[in-house]
Design a protein around this motif. Structure first.
Motif, mmCIF file in Angstrom:
data_model
loop_
_atom_site.group_PDB
_atom_site.id
_atom_site.type_symbol
_atom_site.label_atom_id
_atom_site.label_comp_id
_atom_site.label_asym_id
_atom_site.label_seq_id
_atom_site.Cartn_x
_atom_site.Cartn_y
_atom_site.Cartn_z
ATOM 1 N N LEU A 94 0.437 -1.360 0.113
ATOM 2 C CA LEU A 94 0.266 0.112 -0.215
ATOM 3 C C LEU A 94 0.800 1.274 0.311
ATOM 4 N N GLU A 134 -7.477 1.241 -6.055
ATOM 5 C CA GLU A 134 -7.248 2.218 -4.952
ATOM 6 C C GLU A 134 -8.391 1.812 -4.073
ATOM 7 N N GLU A 139 -7.882 -2.503 4.992
ATOM 8 C CA GLU A 139 -8.401 -0.683 5.156
ATOM 9 C C GLU A 139 -7.632 -0.717 6.068
ATOM 10 N N TRP A 166 -0.029 5.525 0.265
ATOM 11 C CA TRP A 166 -0.949 6.840 0.528
ATOM 12 C C TRP A 166 -0.255 7.360 -1.242
ATOM 13 N N SER A 220 4.753 9.013 0.635
ATOM 14 C CA SER A 220 4.211 7.915 1.996
ATOM 15 C C SER A 220 5.764 6.647 1.587
ATOM 16 N N GLY A 246 -3.838 0.086 5.675
ATOM 17 C CA GLY A 246 -3.644 1.314 5.220
ATOM 18 C C GLY A 246 -4.416 2.542 6.524
ATOM 19 N N GLN A 247 -5.102 2.721 7.539
ATOM 20 C CA GLN A 247 -5.598 2.837 8.111
ATOM 21 C C GLN A 247 -3.832 3.345 9.368
ATOM 22 N N LEU A 296 -5.293 4.909 -0.998
ATOM 23 C CA LEU A 296 -4.114 4.448 -0.935
ATOM 24 C C LEU A 296 -4.069 3.176 -2.971
ATOM 25 N N THR A 315 -9.954 5.484 2.470
ATOM 26 C CA THR A 315 -10.592 5.123 3.800
ATOM 27 C C THR A 315 -10.216 6.263 4.482
ATOM 28 N N VAL A 321 -2.940 0.477 -4.055
ATOM 29 C CA VAL A 321 -3.250 -1.422 -3.202
ATOM 30 C C VAL A 321 -2.668 -2.078 -4.713
#
Length: 334
Positions: A265, A317, A287, A267, A272, A290-291, A307, A320, A309
């Motif tokens: 992943l 994409e 998810e 950003w 990122s 990603g967080q 994000l 989140t 992926v």
């Protein structure tokens, strides 16, 4: 008749000196070096393997590098003789290596095995009683020579048979390396960067990461242990871990380490780190990963983010919200 011996050569001072002592007695030496994901004895741009290879080249002796496999991981997980203060199975590790050395001794037609072990130097594996256990359980009784401390033990078969001259062997013992430094100067042994070596299994700060892998793996994978040295680690599911690279070099290594079914992943709206999601990669887990990733970007807290992926060669994409606070992220950290 020239006798041949197999050396366990780490590239450190003690094993290097042991090789030199026997070479000076006319023994034909062939070295074995074992690589491990837990070795820390040299700088980030080298490793035990490269130091051992350099020593072998300096001495003009052949060397075989052997990788510790999944059977070694089982030794780490459940050692017969127990762990030290960390996850270090020092006695069982030596037995494991010497069993491999005995197999190679027989295959190569060598006469005996020797090491750089010093009586009393290491508290777990180099006591007199444990050295005896190691010799017996490795199957090398009488054929395991420790040149640096030989005079503290009963003569081995190589000494009894006159293959080596016992009078030219040493009587070093204890934790101080003063005698080794003096011997190195006497024998003109130079460039030894790793006098004591190092093992991540002894580092208490590292033990939690190792146990986490053991506790959450259906099948042990050497890759998972190699990756413990890289990045920031987070456990987000029984079979899912997230690793965030701390720089572009780590990002590239993590990207190459991802296996089929796993994902990376990033950003998409700013700079990122890369997040490698290892193991199961359901939508819910992606998810959550990603967080975690967003906490290490400049994404606005509480705001939606996009994000990228990458999984099995396909790009999608994921949208989140940067919703996790620092405490929530740290609770997942390993």
């Amino acid at each position: 008749m020239q006798r041949k011996a197999i050396a366990l050569l780490s590239g450190g001072l003690d094993s290097t000196l042991a090789v030199k002592v026997l070479l000076d007695q006319g023994i034909a030496v062939e070295a074995l070096n074992f690589t491990s994901p837990f070795c820390t004895c040299t700088g980030k741009n080298a490793g035990c393997k490269s130091e051992a290879v350099r020593v072998a080249e300096d001495f003009k002796i052949p060397i075989k590098v052997m990788h510790k496999g999944a059977d070694y991981l089982e030794v780490v997980r459940n050692p017969k003789h127990g762990h030290g203060k960390g996850m270090n199975p020092c006695i069982d590790c030596r037995i494991f290596l010497l069993k491999k050395a005995k197999e190679y001794m027989l295959e190569s037609g060598a006469d005996f095995v020797f090491t750089g072990e010093v009586l009393g130097q290491r508290p777990m594996s180099q006591r007199r009683d444990t050295l005896r256990i190691i010799e017996k359980e490795s199957g090398l009784e009488g054929l395991l020579l420790r040149p640096l401390s030989a005079k503290h033990f009963q003569p081995t078969i190589p000494e009894q048979e006159g293959w080596v001259d016992r009078e030219k062997l040493l009587s070093i013992q204890g934790r101080s390396r003063k005698e080794q430094f003096e011997l190195a100067a006497e024998l003109d042994v130079k460039n030894y960067p790793c006098p004591a070596g190092g093992c991540l299994l002894t580092e208490l700060s590292f033990v939690g990461k190792i146990r986490d892998v053991f506790d959450h793996s259906d099948e042990l994978n050497m890759r998972d242990f190699r990756l413990l040295k890289l990045g920031r680690h987070f456990r987000i599911g029984p079979r899912t871990k997230v690793i965030l690279g701390r720089n572009e070099g780590e990002n590239e290594l993590l990207e190459r380490a991802v296996q089929p079914g796993e994902a990376t992943l990033r950003w998409l709206e700013g700079k990122s780190p890369l997040a490698a999601v290892m193991g199961e990669t359901t939508d819910h887990l992606l998810e959550k990963a990603g967080q975690i990733l967003l906490r290490y970007t400049k994404a606005e807290p509480g705001c939606a983010a996009t994000l990228g992926v990458l999984r099995d060669g396909g790009e999608t994409e994921l949208k989140t919200v940067n919703a996790l606070d620092e405490a929530a992220v740290e609770a997942l950290r390993r």
